[in-house]
Design a protein around this motif. Structure first.
Motif, PDB file in Angstrom:
ATOM      1  N   GLY A  18      77.946 -33.393  30.237  1.00  0.00           N
ATOM      2  CA  GLY A  18      78.341 -33.801  31.579  1.00  0.00           C
ATOM      3  C   GLY A  18      77.228 -33.618  32.592  1.00  0.00           C
ATOM      4  O   GLY A  18      77.051 -34.451  33.500  1.00  0.00           O
ATOM      5  N   TYR A  57      74.846 -36.473  32.361  1.00  0.00           N
ATOM      6  CA  TYR A  57      75.412 -37.689  32.950  1.00  0.00           C
ATOM      7  C   TYR A  57      75.359 -37.637  34.473  1.00  0.00           C
ATOM      8  O   TYR A  57      75.032 -38.637  35.135  1.00  0.00           O
ATOM      9  CB  TYR A  57      76.852 -37.869  32.473  1.00  0.00           C
ATOM     10  N   ILE A  58      75.670 -36.471  35.054  1.00  0.00           N
ATOM     11  CA  ILE A  58      75.661 -36.335  36.516  1.00  0.00           C
ATOM     12  C   ILE A  58      74.246 -36.540  37.069  1.00  0.00           C
ATOM     13  O   ILE A  58      74.046 -37.251  38.065  1.00  0.00           O
ATOM     14  CB  ILE A  58      76.214 -34.960  36.928  1.00  0.00           C
ATOM     15  N   GLY A  97      72.949 -31.769  25.816  1.00  0.00           N
ATOM     16  CA  GLY A  97      72.374 -32.195  27.089  1.00  0.00           C
ATOM     17  C   GLY A  97      70.926 -31.823  27.289  1.00  0.00           C
ATOM     18  O   GLY A  97      70.457 -31.759  28.430  1.00  0.00           O
ATOM     19  N   LEU A 135      79.966 -29.807  25.819  1.00  0.00           N
ATOM     20  CA  LEU A 135      80.450 -30.846  26.725  1.00  0.00           C
ATOM     21  C   LEU A 135      79.931 -30.636  28.140  1.00  0.00           C
ATOM     22  O   LEU A 135      79.680 -31.605  28.867  1.00  0.00           O
ATOM     23  CB  LEU A 135      81.983 -30.871  26.718  1.00  0.00           C
ATOM     24  N   GLY A 136      79.778 -29.385  28.543  1.00  0.00           N
ATOM     25  CA  GLY A 136      79.232 -29.108  29.867  1.00  0.00           C
ATOM     26  C   GLY A 136      77.814 -29.637  30.016  1.00  0.00           C
ATOM     27  O   GLY A 136      77.450 -30.237  31.044  1.00  0.00           O
TER      28      GLY A 136
END
Length: 631
Positions: free
Chosen positions: A161, A164-165, A102, A157-158
């Protein structure tokens, strides 16, 4: 300015098995040599040559990008962008071991921050990009403090995410252009942007060079190799991770702002595109994750190859590029940089390593003040007090009402069958597990909820039952890292050198710790514990699996603990013959409880001890002759 030691270069590291995160982290340890024969690898002259090579490469790159056509200029911007992004990823994922999916969130935030500053406040583009980077750094602190509580695939994964948020929120906000995006006013200034992005890439390289050769970088690598052990060695793991996360956020944000100005238009789909992160990960893996030169090599070569494939085979570019990446991954698991590592080039310098160690007498004179016990500390005072300690794992009672006391000047050993709860007791003392009942007090203060690194700096050191040296470090770096806890670098270096001398590790101090025999690994464990300069040292089967020479060296070190500044020793041991003449007290545990304690000659003749641990026909009469043999 060199790459780090990991697995030997004459046998390529295998990709990790299991989760993707384990594979990626394993790839970060596979591009270096274990045959360390000098104080630093490579030499200072080699460092200077590499610095000169970097300057030459940057000058040639800028000449090519600035003097070429518009398409060449744009390709140069893309290359510099991916170099900067690759090095940012390498800080948090390569050196610190937290694989992030991310980092694009900071790229996108920097792009939007720069665009909004230019549009609404008419801020010059270069200043706007710097302000965007500063904003990302501020955001990275709270984000990192929360996200870095996750580990492994959950952190990856956090972060995915989170990106994406943020993408979803900004796409619904009119102020950021919503789904239609923002048009950045002004001329598309390719040459100034190329200079700016190249400067960011060079700065990112410099940060990675700092990570590869500094005490901070050594602590980050310890977190990568084994976070629990790093904390036990006095490393403030949370602080190190957040700082590394902050550094990894600044460069994507600044580059994102420059790319926004270069393109003249941005929207959430383009700047929060997860494909950017995936491409960066591929570049770093191909070049060599966790190394200094790997991200540069991977980003430049693969970006150029991808561009050439797009020109020559537009219909098959993705398939051919994917095939190339697969081949590199299979044939060069340590990355492209591992090829040149085989000839001794581009290796990481050993942090604070020296070719010659001072004489032991000189070291002891330098460290005399540090090893002098405080005047108010007297033998017989309680140093560690465990009262009614219980530990439960689910429905299993691992410890039941254990009382355990260690006084200054004492050497106490715990014996018992496998599964008796001995290591669990040490874990409860050092904060690895939380007692379900009772209390643990060290040096007059409870240890409940005290972070492990603070306990280490307060004087509580330990070894582990299964040796856990930091795999990507040399023996010297393992010891030096522990010596750093709360000390100035010079004093830490002297402390580490003294421990290496005392334990006879001079000949192997530049060997990679993951290539050592079990006995040597246990010596490294003991060396790290001594390097902390503790008042209490917990030895968990430190003498298991050792040769007679190594065993006697450890026994001698235990005898000399007061001279090392250690007030007391508590150990777990199965080698009875090695402890009968060392222990002031032996504690016997069975099935999670303390069953008896006392002097060795009493305990080893006790019927209950013979039944529970030594077996019939044993006892002190059987153990004593063996003990005399090792004296």
């Amino acid at each position: 300015m060199t790459d780090h030691p990991g697995t030997p270069v004459d046998r390529p590291a295998e990709p990790g098995r299991g989760s993707l995160v384990a594979t990626l982290i394993g790839r970060g340890r596979g591009a270096a040599s274990t045959r360390h024969t000098g104080g630093r690898l490579p030499s200072t002259r080699s460092d200077a040559l590499q610095a000169l090579a970097l300057v030459v490469l940057v000058c040639l790159f800028l000449s090519w990008g600035l003097l070429g056509s518009l398409s060449t200029n744009q390709l140069a911007i893309d290359i510099a962008m991916f170099v900067a992004l690759a090095y940012a990823f390498n800080v948090i994922s390569g050196f610190t071991g937290y694989i992030s999916f991310g980092q694009v969130v900071f790229f996108g935030l920097g792009a939007f921050a720069t665009a909004l500053l230019i549009i609404h406040l008419d801020v010059p583009w270069f200043l706007a990009t710097l302000l965007g980077g500063a904003g990302a750094a501020l955001l990275a602190v709270p984000i990192g403090a929360v996200m870095l509580r996750l580990q492994g695939i959950y952190f990856a994964l956090g972060m995915f995410g989170l990106a994406y948020i943020v993408h979803l929120l900004l796409s619904q906000w009119d102020f950021t252009g919503g789904s239609t995006g923002l048009v950045v006013p002004g001329v598309i200034a390719q040459k100034p942007v190329l200079l700016g992005v190249t400067g960011v890439a060079v700065a990112a390289f410099a940060v990675n060079a700092f990570m590869a050769r500094s005490s901070f970088g050594l602590r980050a690598m310890a977190v990568r190799d084994d976070e629990q052990v790093a904390a036990a060695m006095g490393v403030p793991t949370t602080r190190i991770k957040v700082l590394a996360f902050l550094l990894s956020a600044v460069f994507p944000a600044v580059v994102g702002g420059m790319v926004a100005y270069n393109r003249g238009f941005i929207d959430t789909s383009s700047v929060f595109n997860p494909a950017i992160d995936l491409q960066v990960i591929v570049l770093v893996l191909a070049g060599g994750i966790g190394t200094l030169w790997g991200p540069l090599i991977g980003a430049v070569l693969l970006t150029v190859v991808s561009d050439q494939l797009a020109d020559s085979f537009p219909d098959y570019q993705l398939a051919l590029f994917g095939l190339l990446v697969i081949l590199v991954t299979i044939l060069l698991p340590g990355g492209i940089v591992s090829v040149v590592n085989r000839w001794g080039w581009l290796r990481r310098a050993i942090v604070r390593g020296t070719a010659d160690l001072p004489a032991t007498t000189d070291l002891e004179r330098e460290l005399a003040a540090a090893h002098t016990p405080r005047a108010d500390r007297r033998d017989g005072e309680e140093l560690l007090v465990c009262t009614d300690v219980g530990v439960t794992f689910g429905g299993v009672q691992a410890l039941r009402g254990v009382d355990f006391t260690v006084r200054r000047g004492e050497t106490v050993f715990i014996i018992g069958a496998n599964g008796a709860g001995k290591t669990t007791l040490f874990n409860a003392i050092t904060g690895v597990v939380t007692p379900s009942s009772g209390s643990v007090v060290f040096d007059g203060r409870p240890v409940h909820k005290v972070p492990a690194h603070q306990l280490a700096r307060r004087g509580l050191a330990r070894t582990f039952q299964i040796p856990r040296p930091f795999a990507s470090m040399t023996v010297w770096e393992n010891v030096y890292l522990a010596a750093l806890g709360g000390r100035h670098r010079r004093q830490a270096r002297e402390q580490a050198a003294w421990v290496v001398r005392v334990l006879g590790l001079e000949e192997i101090r530049f060997a990679a710790s993951d290539t050592l025999a079990v006995g040597h690994r246990r010596m490294v464990e003991l060396g790290r514990a001594l390097a902390l300069g503790p008042s209490l040292i917990l030895l968990d089967e430190v003498m298991a699996g050792m040769s007679d020479d190594e065993l006697e060296r450890v026994r001698d070190a235990i005898r000399r603990m007061p001279a090392f500044g250690v007030d007391a020793v508590a150990g777990i041991e199965h080698v009875i013959k090695a402890i009968v003449d060392l222990a002031d007290e032996i504690v016997v545990m069975d099935r999670g409880a303390r069953i008896i304690s006392g002097e060795p000659n009493e305990i080893l003749r006790h019927p209950e001890v013979i039944r529970a641990y030594l077996g019939t026909g044993g006892g002190l009469d059987a153990a004593a002759p063996a003990a005399r043999d090792v004296q």
